[in-house]
Design a protein around this motif. Structure first.
Motif, short mmCIF file in Angstrom:
data_model
loop_
_atom_site.label_atom_id
_atom_site.label_comp_id
_atom_site.label_asym_id
_atom_site.label_seq_id
_atom_site.Cartn_x
_atom_site.Cartn_y
_atom_site.Cartn_z
N GLU A 1 0.83 -1.20 0.00
CA GLU A 1 0.00 0.00 0.00
C GLU A 1 0.87 1.26 0.00
OE1 GLU A 1 -3.45 2.18 2.70
OE2 GLU A 1 -2.97 0.05 3.02
N LEU B 1 2.34 1.76 -3.48
CA LEU B 1 1.32 2.26 -4.42
C LEU B 1 1.01 3.73 -4.12
CD1 LEU B 1 -1.14 -0.77 -4.59
CD2 LEU B 1 0.80 -0.26 -6.09
N GLU B 2 1.01 4.08 -2.84
CA GLU B 2 0.73 5.47 -2.46
C GLU B 2 1.82 6.39 -2.99
OE1 GLU B 2 -1.70 8.22 -1.41
OE2 GLU B 2 -2.22 6.16 -0.84
N GLU B 3 3.06 5.92 -2.98
CA GLU B 3 4.17 6.71 -3.55
C GLU B 3 3.94 6.95 -5.04
OE1 GLU B 3 7.68 4.54 -2.66
OE2 GLU B 3 7.67 5.02 -0.52
N GLY B 4 3.44 5.94 -5.71
CA GLY B 4 3.17 6.08 -7.14
C GLY B 4 2.03 7.04 -7.43
N ARG B 5 1.10 7.16 -6.49
CA ARG B 5 -0.05 8.05 -6.69
C ARG B 5 0.34 9.52 -6.70
NH1 ARG B 5 -4.46 8.16 -2.86
NH2 ARG B 5 -5.81 8.94 -4.52
N ARG C 1 -0.41 11.90 -9.55
CA ARG C 1 -1.69 12.57 -9.80
C ARG C 1 -1.60 14.06 -9.54
NH1 ARG C 1 -1.97 11.03 -4.53
NH2 ARG C 1 -3.27 12.25 -3.10
N LYS C 2 -0.67 14.47 -8.65
CA LYS C 2 -0.51 15.89 -8.35
C LYS C 2 0.20 16.63 -9.48
CE LYS C 2 -0.23 14.98 -3.37
NZ LYS C 2 0.61 15.12 -2.14
N LYS D 1 -2.48 16.65 -13.52
CA LYS D 1 -3.84 16.97 -13.09
C LYS D 1 -4.80 16.94 -14.27
CE LYS D 1 -2.18 19.84 -9.29
NZ LYS D 1 -2.15 21.18 -8.71
#
Length: 280
Positions: free
Chosen positions: A266, A269-273, A276-277, A280
């Motif tokens: 998790e 995966l959060e690092e990969g998200r 999104r910043k 945009k």
């Protein structure tokens, strides 16, 4: 101004269409694919076509090379040899360093402009061209300081009319950045496509079960293999570095899954998200 488009597919055709409303410009096409050339004239991408390079170059004030990188390297010195002092030639190749090295050794280097339109679709050929392709897209100009200022300004005016905004960097910087941001994306798409096709032989099953995630990830695998094989080899050093880095990331995730480390997965995966910043 007479503009010759060498390669009347998606990129070359769209560049012509984007500028067709300008009354001060005339467009002609040259392509080894005679069927594509005739199609380009029929659908209005260009005003006329040439079947012989010498007469095409002689007609033009500006020449745009919208063909695979390998072909650009072979053709560029030939065209530079033929240029009169008022003419210029632009390449739209997706790699830049080897093309610029080819141009650097020519006495007419200042009549050459290295450009990369950061735009495209998975489609190819004259029918794929459309005039809005370059609106609000980035056009990277490489080693621009080596080009005659007047000729550079003429082309920059054309580029802005087509809808581009402009970025300048060295050819080496370009190839390093694009290996990770663009070339690796295409490699991932082709590899995923081949993986699925090798494991899932039933095309109907793939069609029935594929979701939007799969479709968006493999979309780039619809792109021209001829063009992308040339790009991968021309930017070989940086592409291979990108593949090595990608494999390390994949192996890291593989290890976490193998060891049932749910919290670590998790976190990964959060690092990969974070992307999104940025996107945009």
């Amino acid at each position: 101004m007479n503009i010759l488009i060498v390669g009347v597919g998606l990129i070359g055709g769209s560049f012509s269409l984007a500028l067709k409303d300008r009354s001060d410009l005339s467009f002609a096409g040259f392509d080894l694919d005679q069927e594509a050339l005739l199609k380009a004239k029929k659908i209005g991408l260009v005003d006329e076509v040439f079947s012989e390079m010498n007469s095409a170059v002689k007609w033009a004030d500006g020449i745009v090379l919208a063909i695979p990188v390998k072909a650009i390297k072979e053709l560029l010195p030939v065209i530079l040899d033929k240029l009169e002092s008022h003419q210029f030639v632009v390449d739209f190749g997706s790699t830049k360093n080897t093309i610029c090295e080819t141009a650097d050794s020519h006495e007419k280097r200042d009549q050459f402009i290295a450009a990369h339109p950061i735009a495209g679709t998975e489609h190819s050929g004259p029918d794929a061209a459309f005039k809005e392709l370059f609106v609000d897209k980035n056009l990277i100009l490489c080693d621009a300081e080596k080009t005659d200022l007047h000729k550079l300004m003429l082309f920059e005016d054309l580029a802005k009319s087509a809808g581009f905004y402009l970025t300048k960097m060295s050819a080496k910087e370009h190839d390093r950045h694009l290996a990770y941001i663009s070339h690796l994306s295409h490699i991932t798409s082709y590899v995923l496509s081949n993986t699925v096709l090798n494991k899932e032989k039933d095309g109907e099953v793939i069609l029935d079960l594929a979701g939007s995630g799969f479709e968006s990830t493999v979309r780039l695998a619809k792109s021209s293999p001829r063009m992308w094989s040339s790009i991968f080899l021309e930017n070989k050093e940086m592409v291979l570095k990108g593949i090595v880095a990608y494999k390390k990331e994949l192996e890291q995730l593989e290890t976490l899954i193998e060891n049932n480390e749910e919290d670590a997965i998790e976190e990964y995966l959060e690092e990969g998200r974070v992307i999104r910043k940025i996107l945009k």
